[in-house]
Design a protein around this motif. Structure first.
Motif, PDB file in Angstrom:
ATOM      1  N   ALA A  37     -24.070  18.297 -22.460  1.00 33.40           N
ATOM      2  CA  ALA A  37     -23.033  17.575 -21.707  1.00 33.40           C
ATOM      3  C   ALA A  37     -23.644  16.806 -20.542  1.00 33.40           C
ATOM      4  O   ALA A  37     -23.257  15.660 -20.268  1.00 33.40           O
ATOM      5  N   SER A  38     -24.622  17.402 -19.882  1.00 33.35           N
ATOM      6  CA  SER A  38     -25.154  16.753 -18.672  1.00 33.35           C
ATOM      7  C   SER A  38     -25.979  15.514 -18.998  1.00 33.35           C
ATOM      8  O   SER A  38     -26.283  14.722 -18.108  1.00 33.35           O
ATOM      9  N   THR A  39     -26.350  15.345 -20.262  1.00 33.58           N
ATOM     10  CA  THR A  39     -27.172  14.194 -20.632  1.00 33.58           C
ATOM     11  C   THR A  39     -26.411  13.193 -21.513  1.00 33.58           C
ATOM     12  O   THR A  39     -26.811  12.043 -21.616  1.00 33.58           O
ATOM     13  N   ILE A  52      -2.959  21.948 -26.587  1.00 35.20           N
ATOM     14  CA  ILE A  52      -4.049  21.009 -26.260  1.00 35.20           C
ATOM     15  C   ILE A  52      -4.800  20.660 -27.552  1.00 35.20           C
ATOM     16  O   ILE A  52      -5.185  21.551 -28.315  1.00 35.20           O
ATOM     17  N   ASP A  53      -5.032  19.370 -27.776  1.00 35.05           N
ATOM     18  CA  ASP A  53      -5.834  18.944 -28.937  1.00 35.05           C
ATOM     19  C   ASP A  53      -7.314  19.041 -28.584  1.00 35.05           C
ATOM     20  O   ASP A  53      -7.707  18.634 -27.484  1.00 35.05           O
ATOM     21  N   TYR A  54      -8.095  19.497 -29.525  1.00 36.59           N
ATOM     22  CA  TYR A  54      -9.543  19.530 -29.271  1.00 36.59           C
ATOM     23  C   TYR A  54     -10.287  19.433 -30.596  1.00 36.59           C
ATOM     24  O   TYR A  54      -9.717  19.678 -31.673  1.00 36.59           O
ATOM     25  N   ASP A  55     -11.570  19.070 -30.508  1.00 36.57           N
ATOM     26  CA  ASP A  55     -12.448  19.126 -31.678  1.00 36.57           C
ATOM     27  C   ASP A  55     -13.433  20.256 -31.474  1.00 36.57           C
ATOM     28  O   ASP A  55     -13.900  20.501 -30.352  1.00 36.57           O
ATOM     29  N   SER A 111     -14.599  12.804 -21.193  1.00 42.91           N
ATOM     30  CA  SER A 111     -14.326  13.928 -22.102  1.00 42.91           C
ATOM     31  C   SER A 111     -14.766  15.228 -21.436  1.00 42.91           C
ATOM     32  O   SER A 111     -15.545  15.214 -20.478  1.00 42.91           O
ATOM     33  N   LEU A 112     -14.271  16.318 -21.987  1.00 43.46           N
ATOM     34  CA  LEU A 112     -14.642  17.638 -21.459  1.00 43.46           C
ATOM     35  C   LEU A 112     -15.252  18.467 -22.581  1.00 43.46           C
ATOM     36  O   LEU A 112     -14.708  18.516 -23.683  1.00 43.46           O
ATOM     37  N   ILE A 171      -7.239  22.095 -17.616  1.00 42.69           N
ATOM     38  CA  ILE A 171      -7.284  20.965 -18.554  1.00 42.69           C
ATOM     39  C   ILE A 171      -6.056  20.073 -18.347  1.00 42.69           C
ATOM     40  O   ILE A 171      -6.185  18.836 -18.305  1.00 42.69           O
ATOM     41  N   LEU A 172      -4.900  20.692 -18.196  1.00 42.15           N
ATOM     42  CA  LEU A 172      -3.682  19.886 -18.007  1.00 42.15           C
ATOM     43  C   LEU A 172      -3.790  19.027 -16.754  1.00 42.15           C
ATOM     44  O   LEU A 172      -3.428  17.854 -16.744  1.00 42.15           O
ATOM     45  N   GLU A 173      -4.342  19.618 -15.701  1.00 40.54           N
ATOM     46  CA  GLU A 173      -4.417  18.893 -14.420  1.00 40.54           C
ATOM     47  C   GLU A 173      -5.496  17.815 -14.420  1.00 40.54           C
ATOM     48  O   GLU A 173      -5.391  16.820 -13.701  1.00 40.54           O
ATOM     49  N   SER A 174      -6.539  18.000 -15.262  1.00 43.32           N
ATOM     50  CA  SER A 174      -7.685  17.079 -15.168  1.00 43.32           C
ATOM     51  C   SER A 174      -7.532  15.816 -16.002  1.00 43.32           C
ATOM     52  O   SER A 174      -8.272  14.859 -15.825  1.00 43.32           O
ATOM     53  N   LYS A 175      -6.618  15.796 -16.950  1.00 40.46           N
ATOM     54  CA  LYS A 175      -6.337  14.593 -17.742  1.00 40.46           C
ATOM     55  C   LYS A 175      -7.583  14.016 -18.457  1.00 40.46           C
ATOM     56  O   LYS A 175      -7.948  12.855 -18.285  1.00 40.46           O
ATOM     57  N   TYR A 176      -8.229  14.870 -19.222  1.00 44.33           N
ATOM     58  CA  TYR A 176      -9.375  14.391 -20.007  1.00 44.33           C
ATOM     59  C   TYR A 176      -8.895  13.604 -21.211  1.00 44.33           C
ATOM     60  O   TYR A 176      -7.842  13.924 -21.790  1.00 44.33           O
TER      61      TYR A 176
END
Ligand SMILES: NC(=O)c1ccc[n+]([C@@H]2O[C@H](COP(=O)([O-])OP(=O)(O)OC[C@H]3O[C@@H](n4cnc5c(N)ncnc54)[C@H](O)[C@@H]3O)[C@@H](O)[C@H]2O)c1
Length: 351
Positions: free
Chosen positions: A108-110, A55-58, A90-91, A24-29
């Motif tokens: 996610a894929s749609t 990391i912030d997340y919902d 987003s991830l 997550i840190l490397e991907s910069k979402y």
């Protein structure tokens, strides 16, 4: 245990939650979401929270259960993503069993034509099977996985410690897919798994099982040929599962239904693909040692056949099977008549 490289993504085993953090840190979402059900929220989320402290997340939570793997719950996920302001960059982290990894992957894929997702499988079944290979989907009108996409996750993070809180019945369900990997691809894995039984499974067995699933899907990501061998037991198994979902007060779990499919389709293998009688019996014994018998009745056969006719694998109106030629080897695109299918159900009842 070194990471396994899949089609376009790694499958991590060791320190997998730290690997998730690094990813997550490397991907910069721009935003991160975690999809859980109420069980994985209790049993698995705390470890993930610990690993993702900074990391912030919902959080998106759904009700557990195969009966909820449908469009209504999927709309719920899309709505939450929208309400929380999910963007293309987003991830979605799918933290759960096969219901979460399949439906989360599909959502996610749609969503906005596709956002990234990763799988953090928390059941045996999702670790050795559902999280690897990029099949996403939901059920409709009790037809399993009839709506879906082939979309690969960005990574898979397997942590076998999650299995400690899993009910024994769920372990037995996942065990069916481990047995299958031995039956279709690796005689020596089958021997080891048979000896170990569901509660004797080791990390090495789980790793080998994932390796097999991965080797097969890498060779044929879109199920044009070899990947079909993974469907051994699933033509009849899915029909029994769908039937049970809509008729039983306590429906069969996926692996329990697939185990019934193994017995019927091992019988068909002996009729149509040269499986020797001794290996048919060995297969049946291995399954009977783990799974209680299910009350299949002749009057249910037409309903089961109707469901099989809707199977995605069919071709030209014929019901398609993947059948063993020996333990450790499986053929595909084999067709059986209605009479042969009924005979195989009779064989199950006679066992
Ligand atoms: N995509 C694929 O290639 C593929 C392959 C095989 C199966 N599947 C799908 O997988 C689904 C079945 O997956 P499943 O067996 O994981 O079912 P599941 O997702 O319903 O999980 C089983 C139960 O275990 C609970 N749970 C999950 N992790 C837990 C943990 N660590 N501790 C305690 N409880 C936990 C869940 O809340 C649920 O109640 C089916 O829908 C099937 O179609 C997909």
């Amino acid at each position: 245990m070194i990471p396994i490289q899949s089609i376009s993504y790694p499958i991590f085993f060791e320190n997998s939650l730290q690997e998730l953090h690094k990813f997550i840190l490397e991907s910069k979402y721009s935003k991160v979401f975690i999809l859980v059900d109420s069980n994985t929220e209790i049993h698995c989320l705390p470890a993930v929270q610990e690993a993702l402290k900074d990391i912030d997340y919902d959080l998106i939570e759904i009700t557990p259960g195969e009966e909820n793997k449908n469009i209504d719950f999927c709309i719920g996920i899309w709505r939450m993503l929208l309400d929380f302001g999910a963007e293309r960059n987003s991830l979605l982290i799918n933290l759960g069993g096969g219901v979460i990894t399949d439906m989360g992957g599909f959502a996610a894929s749609t969503f906005k034509r596709g956002i990234d997702f990763v799988q953090v499988p928390t059941t045996l079944l999702s670790q050795v099977d559902a999280s690897v290979g990029g099949k996403t989907g939901i059920d409709m009108d009790n037809v399993k996985n009839i709506i879906g996409t082939f979309t690969q996750p960005k990574a898979v993070f397997i942590n076998t410690r999650f299995l400690k809180t899993l009910e024994e019945r769920e372990i037995r369900s996942g065990f069916a897919e481990v047995l299958k990997h031995g039956l279709i691809y690796d005689r020596s894995l089958f021997n080891t798994v048979k000896m170990a039984g569901p509660i004797g499974l080791t990390d090495e067995i789980i790793y080998r099982s994932v390796e097999i699933k991965n080797e097969v899907v890498k060779e044929d990501p879109f199920e044009k040929s070899l990947r079909k061998i993974l469907n051994f037991g699933h033509t009849i198994g899915h029909a029994v599962e769908s039937y049970s979902l809509s008729h039983d007060r306590k429906p069969l779990l996926h692996g329990e239904a697939i185990a019934i499919g193994f017995i019927c389709e091992a019988y068909l293998s002996s009729k149509k693909n040269g499986l020797r009688q001794a290996e048919l019996e060995e297969t049946v014994e291995a399954i009977k040692a783990v799974y209680p018998s299910y009350n299949l009745r002749k009057e249910n056969y037409p309903a089961l056949l109707e469901i099989m006719k809707n199977d995605k694998k069919n071709n030209g109106g014929q019901i398609n099977f993947s059948l063993l030629s020996e333990i450790g080897k499986c053929g595909f695109d084999l067709y059986c008549t209605e009479e042969e299918i009924f005979e195989s159900l009779d064989y199950y009842i006679s066992m």
